[in-house]
Design an enzyme around this catalytic site. Structure first.
Site, PDB file in Angstrom:
ATOM      1  N   LYS A   1       0.866  -1.169   0.000  1.00  0.00           N
ATOM      2  CA  LYS A   1       0.000   0.000   0.000  1.00  0.00           C
ATOM      3  C   LYS A   1       0.901   1.217   0.000  1.00  0.00           C
ATOM      4  CE  LYS A   1      -1.054   2.544   2.855  1.00  0.00           C
ATOM      5  NZ  LYS A   1      -0.561   3.923   3.280  1.00  0.00           N
TER       6      LYS A   1
ATOM      7  N   THR B   1       5.679   6.507   3.484  1.00  0.00           N
ATOM      8  CA  THR B   1       4.382   5.971   3.857  1.00  0.00           C
ATOM      9  C   THR B   1       4.004   4.881   2.890  1.00  0.00           C
ATOM     10  OG1 THR B   1       3.633   7.942   4.915  1.00  0.00           O
ATOM     11  CG2 THR B   1       1.958   6.425   4.285  1.00  0.00           C
TER      12      THR B   1
ATOM     13  N   GLU C   1      -1.082  10.090  -4.650  1.00  0.00           N
ATOM     14  CA  GLU C   1      -2.326  10.818  -4.404  1.00  0.00           C
ATOM     15  C   GLU C   1      -2.587  11.838  -5.512  1.00  0.00           C
ATOM     16  OE1 GLU C   1      -2.537  10.477   0.446  1.00  0.00           O
ATOM     17  OE2 GLU C   1      -1.525  12.191  -0.455  1.00  0.00           O
TER      18      GLU C   1
ATOM     19  N   THR D   1      -9.880  15.042   7.971  1.00  0.00           N
ATOM     20  CA  THR D   1     -11.333  15.096   8.091  1.00  0.00           C
ATOM     21  C   THR D   1     -12.026  14.097   7.190  1.00  0.00           C
ATOM     22  OG1 THR D   1     -11.371  16.877   6.431  1.00  0.00           O
ATOM     23  CG2 THR D   1     -11.313  17.512   8.758  1.00  0.00           C
TER      24      THR D   1
END
Length: 397
Positions: free
Chosen positions: A173, A184, A270, A397
């Site tokens: 991942k 990450t 991303e 969030t």
């Protein structure tokens, strides 16, 4: 050697599962890999000075003789959580060991997600109790480890060692905060090959340097991530020895698995729309060539140019120059998608329509010839888009 269909549980003696425990709203968020046989284990970890609790616990587990399981949660990084973080990672380890009836120190632990929040141990316990060592659900594991990833990342290869079929599988991942030495990303590799622990660690470190350590998405190095490699010996061939044809086959299999996973991670950065590959040839040495390649794909100016389909080779040569100020600036050749844009540091004319066709593809290859030596290196990254800013502005969030 060949790539075959399968999952992380493809090698003999391995099982995997995933479960939704409520750490995330919908998707599976906890999983494990289990080996029927105690496995030799090797690991490579983040170089960030701030290391999450699961990293610390897993390093302790690897110091033991063998590993039989890896338990992983997503949705919460269990990082910067103090003493409770260590206790919670150890509790994950204990719960998995108890469920599998194996020693506690035979379990490695990994977490990924939001930093600074304590693990909700009630949900973790529920998740581990919901996991099973069955052959029917191994595909669930690769879903359980995802965070902002848009796709799963998995590969299985098959080779022959000592006349025996050997299988190796990898799953990963990673989408943001990607700039290894490690970043990450989590990657787990399983194999039924027979190999001693010290040689396994040596092979993993060597291949990591030219694969996972050559990807970058945004230049941030995270607190959590690791690559773990388990070899349970179920194939039953003779123990691998260094500098043999069988060991070369093993390292080739490992290189294919790790390079393909590295490219999958880079391409799934991303908000990314394009994979950028930089190949540097004829550098002074291998390390310098790899460093320059990584600087190119890590340059925000190069990344935005590729997003905008702008053949701005000036940004590329700029990255080369600050990566290694000792290069000869008069001898640099650059091509984009095979189309020369700079020869001996002189601009080359090219057909704009042909270049446009290259730059709108979902993979762009930049090749740099330094004309200095025999060193070569490759790195992978992605373009920098509006979506990247949106994802990271709203991540918590």
């Amino acid at each position: 050697m060949k790539i075959i269909n399968g999952t992380i549980a493809a090698p003999a003696g391995f099982y995997a599962d995933g479960f939704h425990s409520g750490l995330k709203r919908k998707r599976k968020d906890i999983g494990w890999i289990y080996s029927k046989y105690p496995a030799q284990a090797a690991g490579v970890f983040t170089t960030n000075a701030v290391q999450a609790a699961p990293i610390q616990v897993t390093k302790g587990a690897l110091a033991s003789d063998t590993i039989q399981a890896i338990v992983v949660n997503s949705g919460n990084a269990n990082a910067c959580t103090g003493k409770n973080g260590i206790l919670h990672a150890q509790e994950m380890q204990r719960l998995a060991a108890e469920k599998l009836s194996i020693p506690t120190d035979a379990v490695a632990v990994a977490s990924t997600g939001v930093i600074g929040q304590e693990l909700p141990m009630g949900k973790i316990k529920k998740g581990i109790l919901g996991l099973y060592k069955t052959e029917g659900t191994p595909q669930s594991f690769h879903e359980a480890i995802l965070t902002t990833d848009t796709r799963t990342k998995e590969i299985v290869v098959e080779g022959t060692i000592g006349g025996t079929k050997v299988t190796m599988a990898g799953v990963a991942k990673g989408s943001g905060m990607i700039h290894p030495n490690m970043a990450t990303m989590l990657a787990f590799i399983t194999t039924d090959a027979v190999i001693e622990k010290s040689l396994l660690q040596e092979a993993l470190k060597k291949v990591t340097d030219r694969t996972f350590n050559q990807i970058t998405v945004d230049g941030d190095t995270s607190t959590n991530d690791m690559v773990l490699l388990l070899a349970n010996g179920a194939a039953g061939h003779s123990v691998l020895q260094k500098e043999t044809a069988d060991y070369d086959e093993f390292t080739m299999m490992l290189s294919v698995v790790m390079e393909e996973l590295a490219k999958m991670i880079a391409q799934d950065g991303e908000g990314a729309t394009k994979l950028i590959e930089a190949n540097v040839i004829h550098g002074k040495d291998q390390l310098t060539a790899r460093m320059i390649a990584k600087k190119i794909v890590g340059s925000s100016l190069v990344k935005t140019a590729m997003f905008g389909a702008d053949p701005n080779w000036g940004r590329i040569i700029c990255a080369i120059g600050y990566a290694d100020p000792s290069i000869n600036p008069e001898k640099v050749n650059i091509s984009i998608g095979g189309l020369p844009v700079l020869l001996n540091s002189q601009p080359q004319s090219f057909e704009e329509m042909k270049m446009r066709e290259i730059l709108v593809q979902d993979k762009i290859v930049i090749t740099v010839d330094l004309q200095e030596g025999t060193g070569k290196g490759t790195a992978w990254g992605c373009d920098l888009t509006y979506k990247y800013v949106e994802i990271n502005a709203l991540y918590h969030t």
